[in-house]
Scaffold this active site. Structure first.
Site, PDB file in Angstrom:
ATOM      1  N   ASN A  57      16.503  -4.767 -66.027  1.00  0.00           N
ATOM      2  CA  ASN A  57      16.978  -5.994 -64.639  1.00  0.00           C
ATOM      3  C   ASN A  57      17.811  -7.127 -65.131  1.00  0.00           C
ATOM      4  OD1 ASN A  57      17.579  -6.542 -62.281  1.00  0.00           O
ATOM      5  ND2 ASN A  57      15.969  -7.148 -61.978  1.00  0.00           N
ATOM      6  N   TRP A  58      19.757  -6.838 -65.386  1.00  0.00           N
ATOM      7  CA  TRP A  58      19.834  -8.117 -65.402  1.00  0.00           C
ATOM      8  C   TRP A  58      19.718  -9.551 -64.610  1.00  0.00           C
ATOM      9  CZ3 TRP A  58      24.463  -6.778 -69.410  1.00  0.00           C
ATOM     10  CH2 TRP A  58      24.415  -6.444 -70.133  1.00  0.00           C
ATOM     11  N   LYS A  59      19.321  -8.857 -63.341  1.00  0.00           N
ATOM     12  CA  LYS A  59      19.428  -9.684 -62.015  1.00  0.00           C
ATOM     13  C   LYS A  59      20.993 -10.154 -62.331  1.00  0.00           C
ATOM     14  CE  LYS A  59      15.144  -9.968 -61.836  1.00  0.00           C
ATOM     15  NZ  LYS A  59      13.379 -10.833 -62.011  1.00  0.00           N
ATOM     16  N   HIS A  90      13.753  -4.374 -54.699  1.00  0.00           N
ATOM     17  CA  HIS A  90      13.573  -5.220 -55.598  1.00  0.00           C
ATOM     18  C   HIS A  90      13.128  -6.614 -54.606  1.00  0.00           C
ATOM     19  CE1 HIS A  90      12.784  -8.729 -58.149  1.00  0.00           C
ATOM     20  NE2 HIS A  90      13.065  -7.815 -59.329  1.00  0.00           N
ATOM     21  N   SER A  99       7.214  -9.814 -65.880  1.00  0.00           N
ATOM     22  CA  SER A  99       6.857 -11.469 -67.040  1.00  0.00           C
ATOM     23  C   SER A  99       5.874  -9.999 -68.030  1.00  0.00           C
ATOM     24  CB  SER A  99       5.981 -12.147 -66.577  1.00  0.00           C
ATOM     25  OG  SER A  99       6.234 -12.715 -65.616  1.00  0.00           O
ATOM     26  N   GLY A 123      12.965  -8.024 -66.296  1.00  0.00           N
ATOM     27  CA  GLY A 123      13.752  -9.183 -65.911  1.00  0.00           C
ATOM     28  C   GLY A 123      14.481  -9.136 -67.543  1.00  0.00           C
ATOM     29  N   GLY A 124      13.819 -11.090 -67.407  1.00  0.00           N
ATOM     30  CA  GLY A 124      13.382 -12.132 -68.460  1.00  0.00           C
ATOM     31  C   GLY A 124      14.290 -10.828 -70.287  1.00  0.00           C
TER      32      GLY A 124
END
Ligand code: PGA
Length: 250
Positions: free
Chosen positions: A9-11, A94, A212, A233-234
């Site tokens: 998920n690149w957001k 989300h 995370s 994510g990150g």
């Protein structure tokens, strides 16, 4: 058995140029990982460019959100048919959408039903906040969100669903849950899915952990019986995403 699933998920990150660069670098390593379903979820603006780069590969595409209406006067929204042009998957509910954009179990449900109607597979996110966790409400919150999101989902669509358990306190904080704690919640989610759709369907539904996840902790989660992959994510913006996919393939 369930095929492991990792989604990035690149957001709200990456311009088109940056997205192209990232996919060209990461794509090679990702393609080499077999036995895992790999999905990238860039911002809407980069879907076309990323789709062009990934065409003919086994890396899939997902959107990060979607409106439930088919079309019309909904400024700023993106319709299911528009998502479907590029994506097999869509992330729905989300916690950042719930927290910053007023989404509720009801609006998440409308989006899930629109995905079902349009043949797009939703990655439905659920998870408790830190306060709810401290108050011992995790099971209750996750149950409410899951039931709310899946109301009206048909039995024949259910096996294709993807659920992501993402404790809000673990997202972007570097404080991941533990494999054991996440497994406890995943087991509860699978039991609820069995109540809703029967055990055979529940056994087919992929339940991802998110919050995370890194190449260093991924294996701890993937070794649990009800954790079928990760929503990342990150770490999905870095080479670490390949290490996570590799961990899922083992
Ligand atoms: P994170 O985000 O991996 O950066 O914690 C996960 C998510 O929000 O899906």
């Amino acid at each position: 058995m369930r095929t492991p699933f990792v989604a990035g998920n690149w957001k709200m990150n990456k311009t088109v140029a940056e997205a192209r660069e990232l996919v060209s670098i990461m794509g090679v390593g990702l393609k080499a990982v077999k036995g895992v379903e790999k999905v990238i979820c860039p911002p809407f603006t980069s879907l076309l460019a990323v789709a062009n780069l990934l065409g003919g590969t086994d890396i899939g595409l997902g959107a990060q959100n979607m409106h439930w209406e088919e079309k019309g006067a909904f400024t700023g929204e993106v319709a299911p048919a528009m998502v479907k042009e590029f994506c097999k998957y869509v992330i729905l509910g989300h916690s950042e959408r719930r927290q910053y954009f007023g989404e509720t179990d009801q609006t998440v449900n409308k989006r899930v039903l629109a995905a079902q109607k349009n043949g797009i597979i939703p990655i439905v996110c659920v998870g408790e906040t830190l306060d709810e966790n401290k108050a011992g409400q995790t099971a209750e919150v996750v149950r409410r969100q899951t039931l709310g999101a899946l109301q009206g989902v048909e039995a024949d669509f259910a096996p294709s669903l993807v659920i992501a358990y993402e404790p809000v306190w673990a997202i972007g904080t570097g404080l991941a849950s533990s494999g054991e704690n996440a497994q406890l919640v995943h087991g509860q989610i699978r039991a609820l899915l069995a109540e809703l759709f029967g055990q055979a369907a529940a056994d087919k539904i992929r339940i991802l952990y998110g919050g995370s996840v890194t190449g260093a902790n991924a294996a701890e989660f993937f070794s649990q019986p009800d954790i079928d992959g990760a929503l990342v994510g990150g770490a999905s913006l870095k080479d670490d995403f390949i290490a996570i996919a590799e961990a899922a393939s083992k």
